[in-house]
Write a protein that holds these residues in place. Structure first.
Motif, PDB file in Angstrom:
ATOM      1  N   TYR A   1       4.431  14.803  -7.274  1.00 38.94           N
ATOM      2  CA  TYR A   1       3.475  16.051  -7.458  1.00 38.94           C
ATOM      3  C   TYR A   1       3.567  16.665  -6.307  1.00 38.94           C
ATOM      4  O   TYR A   1       3.364  16.133  -5.152  1.00 38.94           O
ATOM      5  N   TRP A   2       3.679  18.181  -6.528  1.00 38.90           N
ATOM      6  CA  TRP A   2       3.348  19.065  -5.427  1.00 38.90           C
ATOM      7  C   TRP A   2       2.135  20.039  -5.986  1.00 38.90           C
ATOM      8  O   TRP A   2       2.196  20.557  -6.753  1.00 38.90           O
TER       9      TRP A   2
ATOM     10  N   ASN B   1       1.709  10.980  -4.864  1.00 40.66           N
ATOM     11  CA  ASN B   1       2.308  10.166  -5.598  1.00 40.66           C
ATOM     12  C   ASN B   1       1.541   9.227  -6.306  1.00 40.66           C
ATOM     13  O   ASN B   1       0.024   9.265  -5.895  1.00 40.66           O
ATOM     14  N   THR B   2       1.628   8.534  -7.202  1.00 41.71           N
ATOM     15  CA  THR B   2       1.004   7.682  -7.821  1.00 41.71           C
ATOM     16  C   THR B   2       0.512   6.139  -7.421  1.00 41.71           C
ATOM     17  O   THR B   2       1.872   5.801  -6.778  1.00 41.71           O
ATOM     18  N   ARG B   3      -0.409   5.384  -7.619  1.00 41.49           N
ATOM     19  CA  ARG B   3      -0.764   4.156  -6.931  1.00 41.49           C
ATOM     20  C   ARG B   3      -1.007   3.318  -8.265  1.00 41.49           C
ATOM     21  O   ARG B   3      -2.063   3.541  -8.860  1.00 41.49           O
TER      22      ARG B   3
ATOM     23  N   GLU C   1       0.818  -1.140   0.042  1.00 45.63           N
ATOM     24  CA  GLU C   1       0.044  -0.133   0.083  1.00 45.63           C
ATOM     25  C   GLU C   1       0.900   1.275  -0.218  1.00 45.63           C
ATOM     26  O   GLU C   1       1.752   1.361   0.657  1.00 45.63           O
ATOM     27  N   LEU C   2       0.701   2.230  -0.804  1.00 44.11           N
ATOM     28  CA  LEU C   2       1.324   3.495  -1.024  1.00 44.11           C
ATOM     29  C   LEU C   2       0.893   4.291   0.114  1.00 44.11           C
ATOM     30  O   LEU C   2      -0.106   4.490   0.473  1.00 44.11           O
TER      31      LEU C   2
ATOM     32  N   PHE D   1      -2.102  11.377  -1.634  1.00 46.64           N
ATOM     33  CA  PHE D   1      -1.529  12.673  -1.047  1.00 46.64           C
ATOM     34  C   PHE D   1      -1.109  12.346   0.433  1.00 46.64           C
ATOM     35  O   PHE D   1      -1.554  11.607   1.342  1.00 46.64           O
ATOM     36  N   GLY D   2      -0.080  13.211   0.790  1.00 42.58           N
ATOM     37  CA  GLY D   2       0.533  13.590   1.947  1.00 42.58           C
ATOM     38  C   GLY D   2      -0.457  14.295   2.689  1.00 42.58           C
ATOM     39  O   GLY D   2      -1.656  15.009   2.210  1.00 42.58           O
ATOM     40  N   LYS D   3      -0.109  14.701   3.894  1.00 39.34           N
ATOM     41  CA  LYS D   3      -1.179  15.251   5.007  1.00 39.34           C
ATOM     42  C   LYS D   3      -1.098  16.982   4.717  1.00 39.34           C
ATOM     43  O   LYS D   3      -1.940  17.467   5.218  1.00 39.34           O
TER      44      LYS D   3
END
Lengths: 111, 115
Positions: A33-34, A91-93, A1-2, A101-103
């Protein structure tokens, strides 16, 4: 899991200072990605990093990608108040490219 | 209109109401997405449509029902929601959901409050 992890989650900076936001991800990927989000507004794409060693710059922001370390950085140079916002990396999964996405890092630049 | 638009921008509804969120993209993209953004959680992917076909349902409760009549329009039908469903619902689109074409462009969001 990413999984995508950002740090710090909160960052208070003085104008004119430099700082770096870090984005780690858990599975092999060759892109990152940002995004930026202003309070009460939607997400705006900042950078797309598509290969190991990729570096992109826009104004006072510079993003880089190290796929071997599974790490991307967003460097802020000589911060100004207008940069205050929340910054997300993603990032992609899997094969469908869905973004995880990050938090987010909430950046506050003070005079 | 350009980019990705969403209506309404704000919505207050009771738990017994039925409402729909609308998203429209003017970018010629083929993939559309629904995300939920709550105060204390990361952006959560809810649904993905690629060329009008649903390709991802990220374990979303059935009280949320998406509809994609064509590549430019995406709806999220809401019924019997709970207060914890209060959040910002973001729509996004990309050229497709295939790898390499997944840069997503986001709409302004619908801020939903469930009473």
């Amino acid at each position: 899991e990413l999984k995508v992890e950002q740090n710090p989650l909160f960052l208070s900076m003085q104008e004119g200072k430099n700082y770096t936001i870090y984005c780690n991800y858990s599975t092999t990927s060759d892109r990152l990605y940002w995004y930026r989000q202003d309070p009460g507004k939607s997400l705006e794409s900042l950078f797309v990093l598509l290969s190991n060693g990729a570096v992109k710059q826009e104004g006072r922001l510079m993003a880089s990608l190290d796929t071997k370390a599974r790490l991307s950085t967003l460097h802020i140079t000589a911060a100004v108040h207008d940069l205050s916002a929340t910054y997300f990396c993603a990032n992609t999964r899997g094969s469908q490219g869905n973004l995880i996405f990050g938090k987010g890092t909430k950046l506050s630049v003070k005079p | 209109e350009t980019g990705v638009t969403q209506t309404p921008r704000h919505l207050v509804m009771g738990m017994t109401n039925k409402k729909s969120l609308k998203c429209e993209q003017h970018l010629g993209h083929n993939a559309m997405y629904w995300y939920k953004q709550s105060a204390k959680k990361p952006l959560e992917l809810m649904f993905v449509y690629n060329f009008k076909e649903q390709t991802e349902n990220n374990s979303v409760p059935s009280r949320f029902s998406p509809e994609c009549p064509n590549s430019s329009h995406l709806f999220l039908h809401l019924h019997t929601l709970q207060p914890e469903d209060s959040a910002l619902y973001l729509c996004a689109s990309s050229q497709s959901s295939a790898r390499g074409q997944e840069t997503q462009y986001f709409g302004p969001g619908t801020r939903l409050l469930v009473l």
